[in-house]
Design a protein around this motif. Structure first.
Motif, PDB file in Angstrom:
ATOM      1  N   ILE A 206     -10.255  28.380  23.213  1.00  0.00           N
ATOM      2  CA  ILE A 206      -9.234  29.071  24.096  1.00  0.00           C
ATOM      3  C   ILE A 206      -7.930  28.855  23.517  1.00  0.00           C
ATOM      4  O   ILE A 206      -7.083  29.891  23.489  1.00  0.00           O
ATOM      5  N   ALA A 207      -7.601  27.668  23.022  1.00  0.00           N
ATOM      6  CA  ALA A 207      -6.126  27.694  22.367  1.00  0.00           C
ATOM      7  C   ALA A 207      -5.855  28.442  21.392  1.00  0.00           C
ATOM      8  O   ALA A 207      -4.993  28.792  20.826  1.00  0.00           O
ATOM      9  N   ALA A 208      -7.061  28.869  20.464  1.00  0.00           N
ATOM     10  CA  ALA A 208      -7.019  29.530  19.111  1.00  0.00           C
ATOM     11  C   ALA A 208      -7.114  30.995  19.417  1.00  0.00           C
ATOM     12  O   ALA A 208      -6.841  31.887  18.479  1.00  0.00           O
TER      13      ALA A 208
ATOM     14  N   PRO B 125      -0.522  32.161  26.789  1.00  0.00           N
ATOM     15  CA  PRO B 125      -0.051  30.882  26.427  1.00  0.00           C
ATOM     16  C   PRO B 125       0.310  30.020  27.451  1.00  0.00           C
ATOM     17  O   PRO B 125       0.132  28.733  27.221  1.00  0.00           O
ATOM     18  N   ARG B 126       0.618  30.541  28.474  1.00  0.00           N
ATOM     19  CA  ARG B 126       0.859  29.639  29.690  1.00  0.00           C
ATOM     20  C   ARG B 126      -0.518  29.066  30.306  1.00  0.00           C
ATOM     21  O   ARG B 126      -0.620  27.842  30.592  1.00  0.00           O
ATOM     22  N   THR B 127      -1.531  29.730  30.060  1.00  0.00           N
ATOM     23  CA  THR B 127      -2.751  29.137  30.469  1.00  0.00           C
ATOM     24  C   THR B 127      -3.213  28.131  29.638  1.00  0.00           C
ATOM     25  O   THR B 127      -3.749  26.925  29.887  1.00  0.00           O
ATOM     26  N   VAL B 128      -2.900  28.169  28.246  1.00  0.00           N
ATOM     27  CA  VAL B 128      -3.238  27.098  27.263  1.00  0.00           C
ATOM     28  C   VAL B 128      -2.750  25.916  27.766  1.00  0.00           C
ATOM     29  O   VAL B 128      -3.152  24.835  27.562  1.00  0.00           O
ATOM     30  N   THR B 129      -1.189  26.152  27.960  1.00  0.00           N
ATOM     31  CA  THR B 129      -0.561  24.834  28.304  1.00  0.00           C
ATOM     32  C   THR B 129      -1.093  24.213  29.505  1.00  0.00           C
ATOM     33  O   THR B 129      -1.332  22.937  29.497  1.00  0.00           O
ATOM     34  N   GLU B 130      -1.418  24.956  30.504  1.00  0.00           N
ATOM     35  CA  GLU B 130      -2.036  24.223  31.743  1.00  0.00           C
ATOM     36  C   GLU B 130      -3.475  23.548  31.494  1.00  0.00           C
ATOM     37  O   GLU B 130      -3.497  22.371  31.897  1.00  0.00           O
ATOM     38  N   ILE B 131      -4.338  24.051  30.808  1.00  0.00           N
ATOM     39  CA  ILE B 131      -5.558  23.719  30.621  1.00  0.00           C
ATOM     40  C   ILE B 131      -5.489  22.550  29.670  1.00  0.00           C
ATOM     41  O   ILE B 131      -6.108  21.626  29.853  1.00  0.00           O
TER      42      ILE B 131
END
Length: 240
Positions: free
Chosen positions: A121-123, A179-185
């Motif tokens: 997901i982060a990638a 990008p915010r989703t990545v930070t939260e997960i």
């Protein structure tokens, strides 16, 4: 309307396959809110009988994904801002319970599997196909639900997530959301790796709250635009 040969059904159990494929078509956005799901369309698409289609429609109506309108037939359900707010309230509690249970009871292999899905997901880049990104999120939750070791939470959250996927597709229209989703997960995964059940609970609640904020902003804007359009179509009042 979609016309995808991959949706056609192979032998037994036919009803279950139709239910799963139709659910997938709705939550992935192949069918959009308000689309008419006529018997003829679905029979042609899936290559099955009308009776099988109607049974699948009945089951998805019970999940809230389909509305059956008297004398008109089934339609993909809309979620109003008020309904969406309720969905997010329920999701926040269930997801926090699942995250807490995962932090407490998941195996080391399951934690590593969750981390691996998160890294995918982060990638991801903002231009990634929406269906592919939703598929990654679905895999993340599949691992979370399996490892939380609470069958009741898993069953209820799975149903809420099916309803919520339409909303997740809505939030993806915000270019800043990924990008915010990545930070939260990442915060969720790191709390799990520390076996911090309380921290995981809060990270899950915060993730859902941020998703709700974005989705409700978009849904309220859409509702306002529809209301404006409807007023524009009304005839002008008669002069006195």
């Amino acid at each position: 309307m979609p016309n995808d040969a991959s949706l056609r059904i192979t032998p037994q159990p036919v009803r279950r396959q139709v239910e799963e494929r139709l659910r997938e078509a709705i939550i992935s956005g192949r069918f959009m809110p308000g689309d008419h799901l006529s018997d003829r369309l679905l029979c042609d698409l899936f290559g099955v009988s009308r009776g099988v289609i109607r049974e699948a429609v009945r089951l998805l109506e019970a999940e809230g994904l389909i509305d059956v309108v008297p004398n008109r037939g089934p339609f993909v359900a809309y979620l109003s801002p008020a309904e969406a707010s309720q969905v997010y309230e329920v999701r926040a509690v269930l997801e926090a319970l699942a995250g807490q249970g995962f932090a407490e009871r998941a195996s080391e292999d399951e934690i590593a599997e969750l981390r691996a899905v998160f890294e995918e997901i982060a990638a991801a880049r903002p231009g990634l196909d929406r269906v592919a990104l939703l598929g990654l999120k679905r895999r993340f939750y599949d691992v979370l639900l399996r490892g939380c070791r609470n069958a009741y939470v898993a069953r209820m959250l799975d149903q809420v997530l099916n309803r919520n996927t339409q909303l997740r597709a809505t939030t993806l229209s915000d270019p800043e959301r990924l990008p915010r989703t990545v930070t939260e997960i990442r915060r969720i995964v790191e709390a799990i790796e520390r076996r911090d059940a309380e921290g995981t609970w809060q990270a899950c609640r915060d993730h859902v709250a941020q998703a709700a904020r974005v989705a409700l902003r978009i849904l309220n804007q859409q509702a306002s635009e529809k209301a404006e359009a409807a007023r524009g179509r009304l005839p002008a009042p008669a002069a006195d």
